[in-house]
Design a protein around this motif. Sequence first.
Motif, PDB file in Angstrom:
ATOM      1  N   ARG A  29       6.412  31.484  -7.163  1.00 37.57           N
ATOM      2  CA  ARG A  29       6.572  32.942  -7.173  1.00 37.57           C
ATOM      3  C   ARG A  29       5.447  33.625  -7.943  1.00 37.57           C
ATOM      4  NH1 ARG A  29      12.860  33.744  -6.945  1.00 37.57           N
ATOM      5  NH2 ARG A  29      13.005  35.029  -5.079  1.00 37.57           N
ATOM      6  N   ASP A  54       7.502  34.641   7.743  1.00 36.97           N
ATOM      7  CA  ASP A  54       6.253  34.892   8.482  1.00 36.97           C
ATOM      8  C   ASP A  54       5.544  33.610   8.886  1.00 36.97           C
ATOM      9  OD1 ASP A  54       5.169  33.922   6.136  1.00 36.97           O
ATOM     10  OD2 ASP A  54       4.164  35.773   5.553  1.00 36.97           O
ATOM     11  N   LEU A  74       8.421  30.582   4.564  1.00 37.39           N
ATOM     12  CA  LEU A  74       8.769  31.995   4.632  1.00 37.39           C
ATOM     13  C   LEU A  74       8.949  32.440   6.079  1.00 37.39           C
ATOM     14  CD1 LEU A  74       6.331  33.392   1.911  1.00 37.39           C
ATOM     15  CD2 LEU A  74       8.723  32.696   1.652  1.00 37.39           C
ATOM     16  N   LYS A  88       2.530  33.527  -5.357  1.00 37.53           N
ATOM     17  CA  LYS A  88       2.725  34.448  -4.232  1.00 37.53           C
ATOM     18  C   LYS A  88       4.146  35.004  -4.316  1.00 37.53           C
ATOM     19  CE  LYS A  88       2.646  34.906   0.798  1.00 37.53           C
ATOM     20  NZ  LYS A  88       2.352  34.253   2.100  1.00 37.53           N
ATOM     21  N   PRO A  89       4.318  36.178  -4.893  1.00 36.59           N
ATOM     22  CA  PRO A  89       5.670  36.738  -5.039  1.00 36.59           C
ATOM     23  C   PRO A  89       6.377  36.873  -3.698  1.00 36.59           C
ATOM     24  CG  PRO A  89       4.077  37.969  -6.345  1.00 36.59           C
ATOM     25  CD  PRO A  89       3.290  37.036  -5.472  1.00 36.59           C
ATOM     26  N   PHE A  90       7.648  36.527  -3.685  1.00 37.44           N
ATOM     27  CA  PHE A  90       8.463  36.674  -2.477  1.00 37.44           C
ATOM     28  C   PHE A  90       9.903  36.951  -2.871  1.00 37.44           C
ATOM     29  CE2 PHE A  90       8.227  32.104  -3.433  1.00 37.44           C
ATOM     30  CZ  PHE A  90       9.562  31.739  -3.478  1.00 37.44           C
ATOM     31  N   GLU A  91      10.631  37.552  -1.941  1.00 35.55           N
ATOM     32  CA  GLU A  91      12.049  37.859  -2.131  1.00 35.55           C
ATOM     33  C   GLU A  91      12.889  36.818  -1.403  1.00 35.55           C
ATOM     34  OE1 GLU A  91      13.067  40.305  -4.106  1.00 35.55           O
ATOM     35  OE2 GLU A  91      10.964  40.848  -4.475  1.00 35.55           O
ATOM     36  N   SER A  93       4.432  31.222   6.855  1.00 30.49           N
ATOM     37  CA  SER A  93       3.623  30.619   5.787  1.00 30.49           C
ATOM     38  C   SER A  93       4.461  29.609   5.013  1.00 30.49           C
ATOM     39  CB  SER A  93       3.077  31.693   4.851  1.00 30.49           C
ATOM     40  OG  SER A  93       4.125  32.436   4.269  1.00 30.49           O
ATOM     41  N   GLN A 101      12.960  36.886   2.341  1.00 34.61           N
ATOM     42  CA  GLN A 101      11.777  36.417   3.051  1.00 34.61           C
ATOM     43  C   GLN A 101      11.781  34.900   3.261  1.00 34.61           C
ATOM     44  OE1 GLN A 101       9.223  38.793   0.062  1.00 34.61           O
ATOM     45  NE2 GLN A 101       7.882  38.491   1.822  1.00 34.61           N
ATOM     46  N   VAL A 102      12.706  34.193   2.604  1.00 38.68           N
ATOM     47  CA  VAL A 102      12.724  32.734   2.656  1.00 38.68           C
ATOM     48  C   VAL A 102      13.507  32.264   3.881  1.00 38.68           C
ATOM     49  CG1 VAL A 102      13.470  30.635   1.481  1.00 38.68           C
ATOM     50  CG2 VAL A 102      12.523  32.540   0.153  1.00 38.68           C
ATOM     51  N   LYS A 103      12.849  31.422   4.664  1.00 36.38           N
ATOM     52  CA  LYS A 103      13.500  30.839   5.827  1.00 36.38           C
ATOM     53  C   LYS A 103      14.137  29.498   5.485  1.00 36.38           C
ATOM     54  CE  LYS A 103      12.573  29.339  10.592  1.00 36.38           C
ATOM     55  NZ  LYS A 103      11.516  29.195  11.633  1.00 36.38           N
ATOM     56  N   LYS A 152      15.659  35.398  -9.388  1.00 34.92           N
ATOM     57  CA  LYS A 152      14.301  35.133  -9.858  1.00 34.92           C
ATOM     58  C   LYS A 152      14.263  34.469 -11.240  1.00 34.92           C
ATOM     59  CE  LYS A 152      12.461  38.911  -7.098  1.00 34.92           C
ATOM     60  NZ  LYS A 152      11.673  40.155  -7.056  1.00 34.92           N
TER      61      LYS A 152
END
Length: 509
Positions: free
Chosen positions: A346, A442, A440, A349-352, A444, A355-357, A392
């Motif tokens: 995190r 997207d 993620l 590359k910050p993510f929520e 990635s 956004q996690v698959k 988080k």
Amino acid sequence: MKMKGVLKDDGKGMISGRFFTRRGLFGFGGLAIAAAALPSPKGLSATSSVRGSSQQNVSSVMGALSAYMSEAAGRTLPDEVAEKTKQHILDTLAAMISGSQLEPGRTALQFARAYGGKEVATVVASNFLCGPIEAALTNGMLAHADETDDSHSPSQSHPGCAVVPAALAAGERFGINGAHFVRAVALGYDIGPRFTVTLGGQRFEAESHWSTHSISPLFGAAAAASCAASLNAQQMRWMLGYTAHQSSGLGAWNRDTEHVQKAFHFGGMTARSGVTSALLVEAGWTGVDDIFTGKDNFFAAYNPHADPAGLIDNLGDRYEVTRTNIKKWPVGSPIQAALDAIEILRRQKPFEAAQVKQVSVQLATDEAAIVNNREIPDICLQHMIAVMLLDKTVTFVSAHDKARLKNPETLRERAKIQLIPDEELERLMPLRVAIVNVTLADGSRLTQRVDNVRGTPENPMGRDEIVAKATDLIAPVLGSAKCSSLIEKVFRLETISGIHHLRSLLQHS
């Protein structure tokens, strides 16, 4: 001057390169320490034998070990070892205080209040006193009511939850000062872990079904309590005999779904029995002079091909408290590296959570089995990763919120998480490695491998981090003022004339 020599026993505990127990042959080598040229404890020579008051032969290992233990109360610790010991004392006291709010802790406090006993020793996070044996039992339960207490990887044990309660209870019984208390605790860390390292560590537990998590802390607690009692070398030998007779514990602790029996196994039973050994001998009980050699000795029972010389390997030079982990996260040890990995990813590359698959976590096979979809939140990897994704971070409160086990939002994140047992990582044990892959939405993919968890000797937390963790555990239970005073007093223990002066800061008013 450090003296070195070849340490030999009576020939009944030497290594053959393969590992046996009464359950049969364990076909793996290298577990026991080599039987030649081990250094003696600092300041002690390894003579072939010594004589006890009962005129029994005593092996060089027992002679050196008992002498070292008997001198520990008066031996000044290196500054960095004293600092590390205080950090572990604070960490364990914090675990006791926060553990009082959990079911194992409440159960232990209820037992202690009903059982009673002579009002000698502090029962942490309560408003009453008990006898030293009962206080050690209760405080040991409190210290491992949770997964916040420290751990020692080479010995596969949790030293603090037994050593600190034993030293505190015996220390109050014998009226020791703060410097003596610190030395007693450091000795407990030095002695207990060496027992299960010598027996074979994690592989010994896995193959024999005996538990390193009870044997190691027991001997550590007994050493700490005996140092507090100022036992002489002969008494230390008898004390080790009583401790060996009390050693017990099975790997079945892993099946406990409420953590109550586990807390007893890791902390309560071991602290109680260690204090008992010290008090019996201090009261005048005698026994076998050398429980490590001769007919039906300790090693014959647990691992006839372990080398007892492991018990004094680098004793006086290598302090095991410096090899003991302080956990950053209030969760089971196998989950620590995975949470570290998520935090690192995190930052990169910050993510929520939305956004996690998918998240995959690779752990050693035995470690994965301990934390796979468990009923207890803080030792369930899938649940704690889900909490980490959502919040988080992980706090004491979030790690013990049982309601979140059934929360739809948490369950949605939990469904994304896959735990993969990895044989390659198993071969690295006792190094607890995690490999985390986050995919993620997207497309990635983020990957992080953690070999050295935050809080391990290779990646230690500073005093500020340890104080922050302790504050999070102590302040909600005893208040901010007591918390600050307790932390300040722990770090200047050498100025305290009596360990009982901690009592008002460890209990409710």
